[in-house]
Design an enzyme around this catalytic site. Structure first.
Site, PDB file in Angstrom:
ATOM      1  N   SER A   8     -37.266 -43.206  21.977  1.00 11.60           N
ATOM      2  CA  SER A   8     -36.151 -43.755  20.991  1.00 11.60           C
ATOM      3  C   SER A   8     -35.068 -44.672  21.154  1.00 11.60           C
ATOM      4  O   SER A   8     -34.981 -44.517  22.491  1.00 11.60           O
ATOM      5  CB  SER A   8     -36.377 -41.934  20.096  1.00 11.60           C
ATOM      6  OG  SER A   8     -35.385 -41.949  19.572  1.00 11.60           O
ATOM      7  N   TYR A  12     -32.654 -34.142  20.544  1.00 11.73           N
ATOM      8  CA  TYR A  12     -34.032 -34.234  19.638  1.00 11.73           C
ATOM      9  C   TYR A  12     -33.421 -35.799  21.283  1.00 11.73           C
ATOM     10  O   TYR A  12     -34.267 -36.073  22.127  1.00 11.73           O
ATOM     11  CB  TYR A  12     -33.981 -35.079  18.508  1.00 11.73           C
ATOM     12  CG  TYR A  12     -34.871 -36.488  18.758  1.00 11.73           C
ATOM     13  CD1 TYR A  12     -34.174 -38.016  18.640  1.00 11.73           C
ATOM     14  CD2 TYR A  12     -36.255 -36.566  18.042  1.00 11.73           C
ATOM     15  CE1 TYR A  12     -35.001 -39.198  17.807  1.00 11.73           C
ATOM     16  CE2 TYR A  12     -36.526 -37.725  17.401  1.00 11.73           C
ATOM     17  CZ  TYR A  12     -36.449 -38.677  18.159  1.00 11.73           C
ATOM     18  OH  TYR A  12     -36.917 -40.369  17.468  1.00 11.73           O
TER      19      TYR A  12
HETATM   20  P1  NAP Z   1     -43.037 -38.458  11.412  1.00 13.99           P
HETATM   21  O1  NAP Z   1     -43.403 -39.083   9.725  1.00 13.99           O
HETATM   22  O2  NAP Z   1     -42.481 -36.748  11.097  1.00 13.99           O
HETATM   23  O3  NAP Z   1     -44.285 -37.912  11.672  1.00 13.99           O
HETATM   24  C1  NAP Z   1     -44.524 -37.039  12.344  1.00 13.99           C
HETATM   25  C2  NAP Z   1     -46.081 -36.346  13.001  1.00 13.99           C
HETATM   26  O4  NAP Z   1     -46.113 -35.952  13.695  1.00 13.99           O
HETATM   27  C3  NAP Z   1     -46.531 -36.400  11.776  1.00 13.99           C
HETATM   28  O5  NAP Z   1     -47.876 -36.756  11.804  1.00 13.99           O
HETATM   29  C4  NAP Z   1     -46.476 -34.174  12.090  1.00 13.99           C
HETATM   30  O6  NAP Z   1     -47.179 -33.795  11.762  1.00 13.99           O
HETATM   31  C5  NAP Z   1     -46.860 -34.549  13.875  1.00 13.99           C
HETATM   32  N1  NAP Z   1     -46.685 -32.979  14.832  1.00 13.99           N
HETATM   33  C6  NAP Z   1     -45.637 -33.183  13.959  1.00 13.99           C
HETATM   34  N2  NAP Z   1     -45.767 -31.816  14.980  1.00 13.99           N
HETATM   35  C7  NAP Z   1     -46.626 -31.562  15.762  1.00 13.99           C
HETATM   36  C8  NAP Z   1     -46.783 -31.080  16.430  1.00 13.99           C
HETATM   37  N3  NAP Z   1     -46.614 -29.624  16.748  1.00 13.99           N
HETATM   38  N4  NAP Z   1     -48.127 -30.893  16.499  1.00 13.99           N
HETATM   39  C9  NAP Z   1     -49.736 -32.111  15.765  1.00 13.99           C
HETATM   40  N5  NAP Z   1     -49.069 -32.787  15.401  1.00 13.99           N
HETATM   41  C10 NAP Z   1     -47.388 -32.906  15.226  1.00 13.99           C
HETATM   42  O7  NAP Z   1     -42.673 -39.197  12.311  1.00 13.99           O
HETATM   43  P2  NAP Z   1     -42.189 -40.782  12.273  1.00 13.99           P
HETATM   44  O8  NAP Z   1     -41.084 -41.129  11.647  1.00 13.99           O
HETATM   45  O9  NAP Z   1     -43.702 -41.742  12.069  1.00 13.99           O
HETATM   46  O10 NAP Z   1     -42.312 -40.403  14.585  1.00 13.99           O
HETATM   47  C11 NAP Z   1     -43.739 -40.399  14.521  1.00 13.99           C
HETATM   48  C12 NAP Z   1     -42.961 -40.376  16.797  1.00 13.99           C
HETATM   49  O11 NAP Z   1     -42.004 -41.589  16.490  1.00 13.99           O
HETATM   50  C13 NAP Z   1     -42.282 -39.681  16.870  1.00 13.99           C
HETATM   51  O12 NAP Z   1     -42.581 -39.492  18.336  1.00 13.99           O
HETATM   52  C14 NAP Z   1     -40.297 -39.899  16.342  1.00 13.99           C
HETATM   53  O13 NAP Z   1     -39.655 -39.145  17.046  1.00 13.99           O
HETATM   54  C15 NAP Z   1     -40.974 -41.313  17.076  1.00 13.99           C
HETATM   55  N6  NAP Z   1     -39.687 -42.020  16.536  1.00 13.99           N
HETATM   56  C16 NAP Z   1     -39.580 -42.018  14.948  1.00 13.99           C
HETATM   57  C17 NAP Z   1     -38.151 -43.003  14.939  1.00 13.99           C
HETATM   58  C18 NAP Z   1     -38.145 -44.073  13.067  1.00 13.99           C
HETATM   59  O14 NAP Z   1     -37.302 -44.383  12.729  1.00 13.99           O
HETATM   60  N7  NAP Z   1     -39.205 -43.635  12.667  1.00 13.99           N
HETATM   61  C19 NAP Z   1     -37.588 -44.118  15.546  1.00 13.99           C
HETATM   62  C20 NAP Z   1     -38.132 -43.566  17.280  1.00 13.99           C
HETATM   63  C21 NAP Z   1     -39.079 -43.203  17.384  1.00 13.99           C
HETATM   64  P3  NAP Z   1     -47.242 -32.812  10.139  1.00 13.99           P
HETATM   65  O15 NAP Z   1     -47.386 -33.752   9.194  1.00 13.99           O
HETATM   66  O16 NAP Z   1     -48.253 -31.464  10.011  1.00 13.99           O
HETATM   67  O17 NAP Z   1     -46.169 -31.993  10.959  1.00 13.99           O
HETATM   68  C1  GCO Z   2     -31.487 -40.188  13.773  1.00 15.28           C
HETATM   69  C2  GCO Z   2     -32.823 -40.615  13.840  1.00 15.28           C
HETATM   70  C3  GCO Z   2     -33.439 -41.791  15.517  1.00 15.28           C
HETATM   71  C4  GCO Z   2     -35.034 -42.357  15.045  1.00 15.28           C
HETATM   72  C5  GCO Z   2     -34.974 -42.616  15.947  1.00 15.28           C
HETATM   73  C6  GCO Z   2     -34.028 -43.939  16.201  1.00 15.28           C
HETATM   74  O1  GCO Z   2     -31.512 -39.378  13.576  1.00 15.28           O
HETATM   75  O2  GCO Z   2     -30.688 -40.806  14.394  1.00 15.28           O
HETATM   76  O3  GCO Z   2     -33.678 -40.085  13.252  1.00 15.28           O
HETATM   77  O4  GCO Z   2     -33.599 -40.788  16.200  1.00 15.28           O
HETATM   78  O5  GCO Z   2     -35.750 -41.710  14.517  1.00 15.28           O
HETATM   79  O6  GCO Z   2     -35.618 -41.847  17.631  1.00 15.28           O
HETATM   80  O7  GCO Z   2     -34.798 -44.897  17.304  1.00 15.28           O
END
Ligand code: NAP
Ligand code: GCO
Length: 263
Positions: free
Chosen positions: A144, A157
């Site tokens: 992230s 986080y």
């Molecule tokens: P999201 O839309 O919240 O999806 C997260 C997924 O993880 C959901 O399918 C959720 O399942 C699953 N999950 C959560 N806890 C779990 C557990 N204990 N066991 C199995 N599955 C679990 O998140 P996203 O935005 O796609 O993010 C995916 C990854 O990218 C995460 O690691 C997040 O930190 C990272 N990330 C996101 C962003 C962003 O801007 N979106 C940026 C940087 C990094 P449920 O639906 O059942 O809850």
């Molecule tokens: C926040 C956001 C970020 C993104 C992502 C950025 O609240 O700042 O959720 O943490 O999820 O991790 O890279």
């Protein structure tokens, strides 16, 4: 271009019913990989299977909480029996809690660490022995911006994602000589359910303050799309990255390079 092919490879993408995990799994599938994914509830697994099918992908879906070591070990054994040995692990499942640190309980802090840091350890530990036997393996940890930067309300986080960056480097260090490459992808701000609260239109119809703030911190001046993580994931999952190890590939529209828009 064969070096980007994933034909014959089996990938496990955790938490990939939707969002970033789904987009990454789609890209790995289009490069030839067989997709396995898990989610917490059968309802989401079923929705995920339907979504993959709509993309012409016959995925294998499983209910599994990635924080439960016994369940993860059982999941890996079930995949090995039903599909085959896992060649590619994408530690994608993750949660966030946006709470000012001094208002966050220790239990809430631990919950984020459990999913975002302990679970990638558990999942990597479950797949590495078979990767060693097979003579190769790819592990991709979804890091992230918070692997590098802090911001208000995301202490747990940031601690987890900073730790995940170092776990990535340590898996590289400890298992690189078995031809296992462990790298990270560091998405910027991507349009998914996880970040939806940061894009909510305000009662007066204006954009969320964080949304506007982010535009001044992103050279691309936009949010990223989940599909934009697919290419980097295929690269890190394929032979094209066999000498890339312990690297965090940031896919952030330039955020980490940018001081911010001048007033
Ligand atoms: P999201 O839309 O919240 O999806 C997260 C997924 O993880 C959901 O399918 C959720 O399942 C699953 N999950 C959560 N806890 C779990 C557990 N204990 N066991 C199995 N599955 C679990 O998140 P996203 O935005 O796609 O993010 C995916 C990854 O990218 C995460 O690691 C997040 O930190 C990272 N990330 C996101 C962003 C962003 O801007 N979106 C940026 C940087 C990094 P449920 O639906 O059942 O809850
Ligand atoms: C926040 C956001 C970020 C993104 C992502 C950025 O609240 O700042 O959720 O943490 O999820 O991790 O890279």
């Amino acid at each position: 271009m064969n070096m980007f092919s994933l034909e014959g490879k089996i990938a496990l993408v955790t938490g990939a019913s939707y969002g970033i995990g789904f987009a990454i799994a789609k890209a790995l599938s289009k490069a030839g990989a067989t997709i396995c994914f898990n989610d917490l509830k059968q309802e989401f697994v079923d929705k995920g299977l339907a979504a993959y099918e709509a993309e012409g992908i016959k995925a294998h879906g499983y209910v599994c909480d990635v924080t439960d070591e016994a369940a993860v070990n059982a999941l890996v054994a079930k995949i090995e029996a039903e599909v085959g040995v896992i060649d590619i692990l994408v530690n994608n499942a993750g949660i966030i809690k946006r709470i000012p640190m001094c208002e966050m309980s220790a239990a809430e802090f631990r919950q984020v660490i459990d999913v975002d840091l302990n679970a990638p350890f558990i999942c990597a530990k479950a797949v590495i022995p078979a990767m060693i036997k097979k003579g190769h393996g790819k592990i991709i940890n979804i890091c992230s911006m918070m692997s590098e930067l802090g911001r208000e309300t995301v202490s747990a986080y940031a601690a987890a994602k900073g730790g995940l960056k170092m776990l990535t480097k340590n898996i590289c260090s400890e298992y690189g000589h078995y031809n296992i490459q462990c790298n990270g992808i560091g998405p910027g701000y991507i349009e998914t359910p996880q970040t939806a609260p940061l894009r909510e239109i305000q009662p007066d119809g204006s954009r969320h303050p964080f949304d506007l703030f982010l535009m001044g911190k992103t050279p691309a001046e936009r949010w990223g799309q989940p599909d934009e993580l697919g290419g980097p994931a295929v690269f890190l999952a394929s032979d094209a990255s066999n000498f890339v190890n312990g690297h965090i590939l940031y896919v952030d529209g330039g955020i980490l390079a940018y001081f911010g828009k001048q007033p």
